[in-house]
Design a protein around this motif. Structure first.
Motif, short mmCIF file in Angstrom:
data_model
loop_
_atom_site.label_atom_id
_atom_site.label_comp_id
_atom_site.label_asym_id
_atom_site.label_seq_id
_atom_site.Cartn_x
_atom_site.Cartn_y
_atom_site.Cartn_z
N PRO A 78 0.82 -1.21 0.00
CA PRO A 78 0.00 0.00 0.00
C PRO A 78 0.86 1.27 0.00
O PRO A 78 1.87 1.35 0.70
N ASN A 80 0.11 5.52 0.21
CA ASN A 80 -0.86 6.60 0.35
C ASN A 80 -0.46 7.79 -0.52
O ASN A 80 0.73 7.99 -0.81
N THR A 83 2.29 10.22 0.54
CA THR A 83 3.68 9.86 0.24
C THR A 83 4.14 10.52 -1.06
O THR A 83 5.32 10.82 -1.23
N VAL A 113 -2.47 2.08 -4.64
CA VAL A 113 -2.46 3.47 -4.18
C VAL A 113 -3.74 3.73 -3.40
O VAL A 113 -4.84 3.48 -3.90
N LEU A 114 -3.58 4.23 -2.17
CA LEU A 114 -4.71 4.53 -1.29
C LEU A 114 -4.90 6.04 -1.19
O LEU A 114 -3.98 6.81 -1.46
N GLY A 115 -6.09 6.46 -0.78
CA GLY A 115 -6.49 7.85 -0.88
C GLY A 115 -6.21 8.75 0.31
O GLY A 115 -6.79 9.82 0.39
N THR A 116 -5.32 8.38 1.23
CA THR A 116 -5.01 9.25 2.37
C THR A 116 -4.10 10.38 1.91
O THR A 116 -3.04 10.13 1.36
N SER A 131 -7.52 2.70 -4.92
CA SER A 131 -8.78 2.77 -4.19
C SER A 131 -9.64 3.81 -4.90
O SER A 131 -9.14 4.67 -5.63
N ALA A 134 -8.68 7.37 -4.00
CA ALA A 134 -7.40 7.77 -4.59
C ALA A 134 -7.61 8.15 -6.06
O ALA A 134 -7.08 9.16 -6.53
#
Length: 150
Positions: A78, A80, A83, A113-116, A131, A134
């Motif tokens: 993962p 974010n 990053t 790739v995550l959406g944080t 996600s 993302a």
């Protein structure tokens, strides 16, 4: 002089000769050859298998088996969006770029790739999965999210 297999010499001290066991008392490993007096490990072919605990029920058999472990599971590393926040516009973020920056290891097979966090402006990101959040953030920032097929 060219270096070929027939002229190749190892540097002095690079190759150590093996200790010859059972060649008399003065060798330091004569008679019992460092195996002790009696017992399972002194015999030829002796020894125990890995995990053997001298007849006690082994740890692997004492612990209960729980759940289901899918051996075909595909692991994703993962990442974010936070990053990738400092990436300049127009940059193409892919596996090689991530490895070069030290974000993922060379052994990493797949990335998600995550959406944080906030997406970088105008950046093309190539990953194996995204996600939903993302993907929306990347497109809202004027970038593109490309899925790598593997």
């Amino acid at each position: 002089m060219t270096l070929t297999l027939n002229t190749f010499k190892f540097p002095k001290g690079a190759r150590k000769s093996t200790k010859r066991k059972g060649r008399g008392q003065s060798s330091g490993v004569g008679k019992t050859c460092g195996r002790g007096q009696k017992g399972q490990n002194s015999r030829s072919g002796g020894g125990v298998r890995p995990g053997f605990e001298g007849g006690q029920m082994p740890l692997a058999r004492r612990l209960p088996k729980r759940g289901f472990h899918n051996k075909f599971r595909i692991e994703f590393h993962p990442i974010n969006l936070v990053t990738l926040a400092d990436v300049e516009a127009g940059t193409k973020v892919d596996m090689d770029w991530l490895q070069q920056k030290g974000i993922v290891k060379a052994s990493t097979k797949r990335v998600k790739v995550l959406g944080t966090g906030d997406a970088p402006k105008g950046v093309t990101i190539r990953a194996h999965k995204f996600s939903r959040s993302a993907q929306e953030k990347i497109q809202a920032a004027g970038g593109t999210a490309e899925v790598i097929e593997s």
